[in-house]
Design an enzyme around this catalytic site. Structure first.
Site, short mmCIF file in Angstrom:
data_model
loop_
_atom_site.label_atom_id
_atom_site.label_comp_id
_atom_site.label_asym_id
_atom_site.label_seq_id
_atom_site.Cartn_x
_atom_site.Cartn_y
_atom_site.Cartn_z
CB CYS A 119 149.78 -6.40 -77.90
SG CYS A 119 150.50 -4.79 -77.59
CG HIS A 225 147.70 -4.98 -81.97
ND1 HIS A 225 146.81 -5.57 -81.09
CD2 HIS A 225 148.44 -4.11 -81.24
CE1 HIS A 225 146.99 -5.06 -79.88
NE2 HIS A 225 147.98 -4.18 -79.94
CD GLU A 227 144.78 -7.48 -83.14
OE1 GLU A 227 145.82 -8.16 -83.21
OE2 GLU A 227 144.71 -6.40 -82.51
#
Ligand code: MN
Length: 257
Positions: A119, A225, A227
């Site tokens: 990002c 994202h 993660e």
């Protein structure tokens, strides 16, 4: 030193905690989203959280101990870093964090340390290498674009991205289309020299960038994202695994040198 796990630096932000203890606000904290740190651990790396308060002067020392660098998400970059004045739609910036992370990225690039940008981290990579950003997608790209700022939970996809055939990204995720979440109001405008597009959303917004020669310089940036989507599909975990693998190869070359 065969067998030692690679050390991955994870960038962090600064956050004011307004909770009051004994009548006083707690104050400023160095904060890294544990999802990034856990993603590195799951992939077999050893994470080290890098505090912006260390300052840009500490970047060389810090990167000298790293095998990989993960540039995490967060606030907007100061547009002065890509030669623009701030538009009214620009979000919150943290100049202290910008200076620190730009110095880290430059140090890592100079040494050939594998960099994974997520990002804001992807946008920072593009700027460090000479590219520019849209400061605000809705006001600059108009109504024809997808909603890139979802209100649903972060592990849920908001749109698809089309992965370019033959890209580093394509080799990692093993598919041509990936469903991704979307929490950005900025995007890559002019791509930096030396980088190529790895994926776009159907509206044309650049959703991944990578080095032209990933064998020589492993650099990957993604706009979503991953993660937060590690449980949503192996393609998201594979990004962390690929970064840690590249860091392990770097560590091996460094030990041999
Ligand atoms: Mn998006």
């Amino acid at each position: 030193m065969e067998g030692l796990a690679p050390v991955i630096g994870v960038t962090a932000t600064l956050k004011e905690d307004t909770e009051r203890v004994a009548e006083r606000p707690l104050g400023r904290f160095v904060r890294a989203d544990a999802d990034y740190v856990e993603g590195v651990v799951e992939a077999g790396g050893v994470p080290v959280v890098l505090a912006p308060v260390a300052g840009p002067g500490a970047a060389e020392t810090l990167v000298s101990g790293l095998d990989g660098l993960l540039l995490s998400g967060g606030s907007d970059l100061e547009p002065s870093h890509y030669g623009e004045e701030a538009l009214p739609e620009l979000g919150v910036t943290l100049p202290e964090r910008d200076e620190f992370e730009i110095a880290l990225a430059r140090g890592a690039l100079r040494r050939g340390i594998p960099i994974f940008g997520i990002c804001r981290g992807m946008q920072l990579l593009n700027v460090v290498l000479g590219g520019t950003l849209y400061q605000d997608i809705p006001s600059q790209l108009g109504r024809g674009v997808l909603g890139h700022r979802q209100r649903t939970p972060k592990w849920q996809p908001a749109h698809e991205v089309e992965v370019l055939p033959g890209s580093l990204l394509g080799g990692i995720v093993g598919r041509g289309v990936v469903k991704v979440n979307s929490y950005h109001h900025q995007a890559v405008k002019e791509l930096a020299p030396g980088l190529v597009v790895g994926a776009r959303s159907p509206d044309g917004v650049i959703e991944a960038i990578e080095s032209r020669e990933p064998g020589e310089r492993w650099v990957l940036g993604i706009q979503w994202h991953a993660e937060a989507m590690r449980a949503a599909g192996p393609e998201h975990r594979a990004l962390f695994e690929a970064h840690v693998s590249a860091a392990r190869r770097y560590a091996g070359r460094r030990a041999a040198a």
